[in-house]
Design an enzyme around this catalytic site. Structure first.
Site, short mmCIF file in Angstrom:
data_model
loop_
_atom_site.label_atom_id
_atom_site.label_comp_id
_atom_site.label_asym_id
_atom_site.label_seq_id
_atom_site.Cartn_x
_atom_site.Cartn_y
_atom_site.Cartn_z
N GLN A 97 0.85 -1.19 0.00
CA GLN A 97 0.00 0.00 0.00
C GLN A 97 0.89 1.24 0.00
OE1 GLN A 97 -2.33 1.67 3.37
NE2 GLN A 97 -4.12 1.09 2.16
N TYR A 182 -6.35 10.78 3.99
CA TYR A 182 -4.96 11.08 3.66
C TYR A 182 -4.89 11.89 2.36
CZ TYR A 182 -4.00 7.91 7.50
OH TYR A 182 -3.96 7.33 8.75
#
Length: 377
Positions: A97, A182
């Site tokens: 990720q 994010y």
């Protein structure tokens, strides 16, 4: 009925089953470099059809928490090789990720004490940095500055380089972290993004950074090795709700359908006390997005099976129970009881609550030995 425990073809990569291990921050990497203990953690869980690694920052700038294993330096690439090799030796598949936290950071983490960058100069969230005494601590994130247009293009390059680094580290692919408040979601979110350049305003502009980062990653490692995680309706880390949520994510569903990705991964934040993702919208997204769809949302075996049977999703994603059940796939398959997870050991620390959970069969063998000793005494 399609069994969750049958193999699945993920864009040409064979998964041994449909059970996916969610990306989960564990904050055990000293110096932000993956190590042998991390490799053991992933090896223990390699029976998952697909492992998505904990978020791996694409740059020092992209880091918001201490002790997260990055994917931007040669020592980090070498460290991750230990984990990917361990998973592959067990016949597993692992994606990295790739992660940039944006505003969810603190000057104590950033190079030269710089402010974090985001879509806009709006503060939000908590970071894990150093307090005034120089000790690790949870701190209010520093007010960020808005990235320039030129920096947006550089961020795209950073995601692409991270994808290449991940392949060099042995990962089977990457998942761009476009979720959970994010950086990439900070651009997508119309309630936060107040830009007037090519990366703000219309839904096409707000989604531009995400799609460009995906396209740049595809150019270097191939669409079949690229996935993305999204959180429609997400409010984690002070993300505001806005009127165009549904339209924005259905636009993304259509755009992502054109790219032949390995998958799209949707997460429901309802289990974390945030706004939930309506199941009706999950169905709408499924009807628009034509590729492989992953879904995480505090699932149990029954709901996971139901969603797969209905054709709503292709692969169910499990998180917290993977921390305490390294053999979660086997436990689900045989309906064995699950070991409870320990939230106090989720983030930071040592081997306790990380690599010391036994499998069900190991636990049963230990109990049998103890019973035998007791009967002989």
């Amino acid at each position: 009925m399609t069994s969750l425990f049958e193999p699945f073809d993920l864009a040409g990569t064979r998964l041994n089953n449909r059970i996916v291990m969610a990306p989960m921050t564990r904050a055990r990497a000293k110096g932000d470099i993956p190590d042998e203990m991390g490799a053991l953690y992933y090896r223990q869980r390699a029976s998952a059809g697909l492992i998505i690694s904990e978020g791996s920052p694409i740059s020092r700038e992209g880091q918001g928490y201490l002790f997260n294993p990055g994917i931007y330096g040669p020592d980090q690439i070498a460290g991750w090789k230990k984990a990917t090799q361990a998973v592959h030796e067990c016949g597993g598949v692992i994606f990295c990720q790739t992660w940039h936290v944006g505003r969810v950071s603190h000057t104590s983490i950033q190079l030269n004490g710089a402010a974090p960058i985001s879509s806009s100069a709006k503060q939000g969230g908590m970071a894990f940095g150093y307090n005034e005494d120089g000790q690790p601590d949870m701190l209010a994130a520093t007010t960020p500055r808005a990235a320039t247009t030129e920096e947006c293009r550089r961020l795209v390059d950073d995601f692409a380089q991270a994808a290449l680094n991940a392949r060099n580290a042995g990962f089977d692919g990457v998942e761009l972290h476009g979720a959970n408040g994010y950086l990439l979601e900070q651009f997508i979110n119309a309630g936060l993004n107040d830009r007037t350049d090519d990366y703000g305003g219309s839904r096409e502009n707000r989604c531009r950074l995400l799609l460009e980062a995906i396209d740049a990653s595809i150019a270097l490692i191939g669409a079949h090795r690229v996935g993305v995680r999204l959180t429609p309706y997400g409010t984690l880390f002070d993300m505001p709700s806005y009127d165009d949520i549904e339209g924005t994510y259905l636009y993304l569903a259509a755009e992502l359908s054109k790219r032949g990705l390995a998958y799209v991964h949707l997460m429901d934040q309802g289990a974390q006390g945030q706004d939930g993702l309506p199941r009706e919208f999950l169905r709408q997204f499924r009807d628009t997005y034509r590729g492989t769809l992953l879904f995480a949302g505090n699932l149990d075996k029954a709901e996971a099976q139901k969603l797969v049977d209905e054709g709503t999703i292709d692969l169910p994603v499990f998180g917290r129970y993977f921390t305490s059940n390294p053999d979660l796939v086997e436990r689900l398959q045989h309906d064995w009881p699950l070991a409870e997870f320990d939230p106090d050991t989720f983030y930071g620390g040592d081997a306790r609550g990380y690599v010391d959970f036994p499998t069900y069969e190991e636990e049963q063998a230990r109990l049998a030995r103890e019973k035998m000793i007791e009967e002989k005494s």
